[in-house]
Each structure stands twice: as C-alpha cells, then as structure tokens.
Design an enzyme around this catalytic site. Structure first.
Site, PDB file in Angstrom:
ATOM      1  N   CYS A   1       0.809  -1.230   0.000  1.00  0.00           N
ATOM      2  CA  CYS A   1       0.000   0.000   0.000  1.00  0.00           C
ATOM      3  C   CYS A   1       0.836   1.270   0.000  1.00  0.00           C
ATOM      4  CB  CYS A   1      -0.936   0.007   1.206  1.00  0.00           C
ATOM      5  SG  CYS A   1      -2.137  -1.331   1.207  1.00  0.00           S
TER       6      CYS A   1
ATOM      7  N   GLN B   1      -4.992  -8.947   6.174  1.00  0.00           N
ATOM      8  CA  GLN B   1      -5.099  -7.595   6.710  1.00  0.00           C
ATOM      9  C   GLN B   1      -6.354  -7.438   7.565  1.00  0.00           C
ATOM     10  OE1 GLN B   1      -4.530  -4.418   3.896  1.00  0.00           O
ATOM     11  NE2 GLN B   1      -2.830  -5.430   2.880  1.00  0.00           N
TER      12      GLN B   1
ATOM     13  N   ARG C   1     -22.441  10.485   1.658  1.00  0.00           N
ATOM     14  CA  ARG C   1     -22.950  11.630   2.405  1.00  0.00           C
ATOM     15  C   ARG C   1     -24.180  11.307   3.230  1.00  0.00           C
ATOM     16  NH1 ARG C   1     -20.287  13.402  -1.973  1.00  0.00           N
ATOM     17  NH2 ARG C   1     -19.091  15.344  -1.769  1.00  0.00           N
TER      18      ARG C   1
ATOM     19  N   SER D   1     -11.075   0.507   4.255  1.00  0.00           N
ATOM     20  CA  SER D   1     -10.893   1.317   3.051  1.00  0.00           C
ATOM     21  C   SER D   1     -11.632   0.687   1.881  1.00  0.00           C
ATOM     22  CB  SER D   1      -9.402   1.443   2.729  1.00  0.00           C
ATOM     23  OG  SER D   1      -8.804   0.164   2.608  1.00  0.00           O
TER      24      SER D   1
ATOM     25  N   HIS E   1      -9.089   3.719  -1.624  1.00  0.00           N
ATOM     26  CA  HIS E   1      -7.680   3.329  -1.471  1.00  0.00           C
ATOM     27  C   HIS E   1      -7.206   2.561  -2.702  1.00  0.00           C
ATOM     28  CE1 HIS E   1      -3.973   1.924   0.080  1.00  0.00           C
ATOM     29  NE2 HIS E   1      -4.388   0.980   0.899  1.00  0.00           N
TER      30      HIS E   1
ATOM     31  N   CYS F   1       0.139   1.918   6.726  1.00  0.00           N
ATOM     32  CA  CYS F   1       0.468   0.506   6.904  1.00  0.00           C
ATOM     33  C   CYS F   1       0.573  -0.164   5.544  1.00  0.00           C
ATOM     34  CB  CYS F   1      -0.578  -0.186   7.770  1.00  0.00           C
ATOM     35  SG  CYS F   1      -2.266  -0.048   7.154  1.00  0.00           S
TER      36      CYS F   1
ATOM     37  N   GLY G   1       1.333  -4.175   3.456  1.00  0.00           N
ATOM     38  CA  GLY G   1       1.412  -5.619   3.524  1.00  0.00           C
ATOM     39  C   GLY G   1       2.802  -6.080   3.908  1.00  0.00           C
TER      40      GLY G   1
END
Length: 377
Positions: free
Chosen positions: A85, A154, A206, A232, A333, A363, A365
């Site tokens: 990431c 994760q 929203r 994410s 993401h 963070c 992997g």
C-alpha cells in the site's frame, strides 16, 4: 547541500469499484496524472511508479508504459515498484534520495491502481507467494493461516489491533462515519484532474449513518468489530508528484511547494501487519528532531479504522489534526496510488491552512510502513 523539494502534484479522482473510472485502462489512468503535472517533460530524468497488483493490464512495467501513454519523450525512462500500500510513498522516497545524491535532477514519482480491472491479489495467480520457511516461521502465531494461499490477512490483523487496543464496534463505526462527514465537508477540487467525466472522489457516502454502519457484517471474525464500513474502499486512481532540488527549481523557474524533510521506512510483525505506522512515526520524529506536537497535520492511511485509532493512542497525537478531511474509508484506497494521493492532499491542506509540518504514514502488507514529514515552503 542538495535537498529534495516538491514542485508539482497531481491526482485523478478516486473512483469507486466499477464506477466512473472502471472503463479506463490503468496505463491511461496513470498518464492523466503525469500530464496534469505543471512540469516540462523535457526536464524529467526518470519516472518511478508504485503499483501493487502487477499483472494483466498493470504488468510489463506500468511505470514505463504511463510515460509512453502520456505522449512524453521516449527518452524518459520509467520503472515500477511494490511496497504494497505504500508503493507510491516509497516512490517519492526513492525520488528524493536520487535527487539529493545527485543521480538525477528531477524525478516524477507516483502510482496507479485500477482495482476494478485488476483485482487485489491477482498478481499471485494460483501460486503460493510465501514459501515453506515463511510458513514454518509463523505457523504457531495467532492470525496466521498456514493452509491458505495467502496466510497473512489484513482484515484479521485489523481485528487483532482492535482487540489489543480494546476498540469497540461502536468506536470503529463512529470513526468511519466521521471520515465520510469530514470528506463530504471538504473540497478537493483544486487538487483533482477530471478523468472520463469524473471530477470528484466517488466513494464519499454523504447519507450514511451509524445505524447503516451498525447493520454490516464482520467478515474477518465471528462476533468481530471490523466491517466493510470501517475498512478502506476498493478503488481506482492515480497520482504523481515532481521531486527536484531547490537549486534546479530556481534554475528552471519552478516554485518549490514543500521540502521532503524526513523520509523513513519501518517494519513490525507481519501477522498483525498493520501496526508499523507507529514505529515508523517514532523513527521519523527521532530523525527529524521534531516532536509530535510540532506536526500540524497527520495523514494516517485509513486501511481499517483500528489503524489510525491505534496510532493516535500510541503516539499521543492530537485527534483534531488526524485526517482532517477524511481518509481512505471515505475517499477510497487505490493501492499503488494512495501514497502519492495522500501526499498531494496533505500538501494542499498544509498550504491552505499555513501548516509548516505535515506527517504522512501508512500501513503496508508484510508489516511495513513508510513515514514522511513535509515542510511547507
């Protein structure tokens, strides 16, 4: 002494999965970010692009291919890297190191990920990327699935963080709701280059509520606390920054926006996986000579809500300076692009609010994390 400064930033909108950018080839998507930079391509020595799933349309060195798709001179090289990431944040670090060392004068660093078209994990195919020695080393650890093709998870790591720090389901849902609310209240128009008719980040909800978030399942652990709502979003996007030295900028009429003050990388336990932003932050602060209170804004990637919450609890940082315009829970993401997207957004926020120092960390992997401190100029 040579330094490293950012003279231009650009990003596409972040498209939601199967949304407005899903019809754009990732090479083309990356080229939009390059061409949105206010930099003469003739000055560029190299292009370094991050990309995580380097298969299919993102294979065969997407960093070089975006140069060609952008119509830039064929004499400009390009390369691709994978620090999971943090790939495009690492690309910026490599660019900064190269210009400081005198290996280059101006490098474009960024990344791309079209997750709608190249699914996460597709680069592994049917292979097991972790060999017998890795599996044997971590087989006894809680959260490690020795029989799985990808034994590190994760999502499981996020649940482990929530358990270790004592976060409740309601705390995570409240954090996720706040991310959407902050993103909805913010304006990103001045940092976004429209692509394929999309001019704004598509992931912001929203109208979401705590009730809606509370109804979601916990896929990573029975009776867990982490949901798709506090994670994410799978997304499409690209971003890029131009890195050079102050002297080269002055010689060529470029305006330095920020100095890359400090750049570090750190690692932690790969099973819990997502805690490395904490030691990376302490490492960056130590090397910079700054304190956490000297930093006016913190961008801590919202891979999962427990990550920034654990970071906040461990660093003593001010909550009102954390992700002030929301994060990946709301904005999305696109893995290989997020580091450069975060830096673009953080730099704009620093500029708009007169904030001298900003810190970005995320963070990655394998239990890693980059951390970067920008100094506004």
């Amino acid at each position: 002494m040579r330094d490293a400064v950012i003279v231009a930033t650009a990003r596409t909108p972040v498209g939601k999965r199967n949304g407005g950018l899903s019809g754009v080839h990732p090479v083309d998507l990356g080229s939009f970010a390059l061409n949105a930079l206010a930099v003469d391509p003739a000055l560029v020595d190299d292009v370094i692009f991050g990309c995580v799933s380097q298969s299919g349309e993102q294979s065969w060195n997407v960093g070089r291919n975006v140069v060609l798709a952008a119509g830039w001179p064929v004499t400009i090289p390009g390369t691709t890297l994978d620090r999971q990431c943090g790939s495009s944040q690492q690309a910026i670090h490599f660019a900064a190191a190269s210009v400081v060392a005198g290996h280059a004068d101006l490098i474009v660093a960024g990344g791309v990920e079209a997750m709608s078209r190249v699914p996460m994990g597709s680069s592994a195919g049917t292979a097991q990327p972790y060999g017998p020695l890795v599996r044997a080393r971590f087989a006894a650890e809680e959260g490690f699935d020795a029989e799985a093709q990808i034994p590190f998870s994760q999502g499981v790591g996020a649940e482990m963080i929530a358990s270790r720090w004592g976060f409740t389901r309601s705390q995570l849902d409240e954090y996720a709701l706040a991310s959407h609310e902050k993103a909805a209240a913010a304006s990103f128009a001045d940092e976004i280059t429209p692509v394929a008719g999309v001019s704004a980040d598509e992931g912001i909800r929203r109208d979401t509520t705590l009730a809606a978030l509370g109804a979601l399942k916990t896929p990573f652990k029975q009776d867990g606390v982490v949901t798709a709502g506090s994670a994410s979003q799978i997304s499409d996007g690209a971003a890029a920054v131009a890195v050079t030295t102050s002297s080269f900028a002055a010689e060529h009429g470029l305006t330095p926006l920020a100095r890359i003050h400090t750049a570090v990388v750190a690692a932690d336990d790969p099973v819990i996986m997502l805690t490395a932003p904490i030691p990376a932050t302490f490492k960056a602060l130590q090397r910079s000579g700054l304190s956490i209170d000297d930093i006016g804004v913190y961008e801590v990637n919202e891979a999962f809500a427990p990550v920034p919450l654990a970071w906040l609890a461990s660093t003593g940082a001010r909550a009102d300076r954390l992700n002030p315009r929301g994060g990946a829970i709301a904005l999305g993401h696109p893995l290989g692009a997020t580091g450069a997207r975060l830096m673009t957004s953080m730099l704009h926020y620093q500029r708009d609010n007169g904030i001298r120092y900003g810190l970005q960390t995320m963070c990655e992997g394998g239990g890693m994390a980059n951390a970067t401190i920008l100094e506004l100029l």
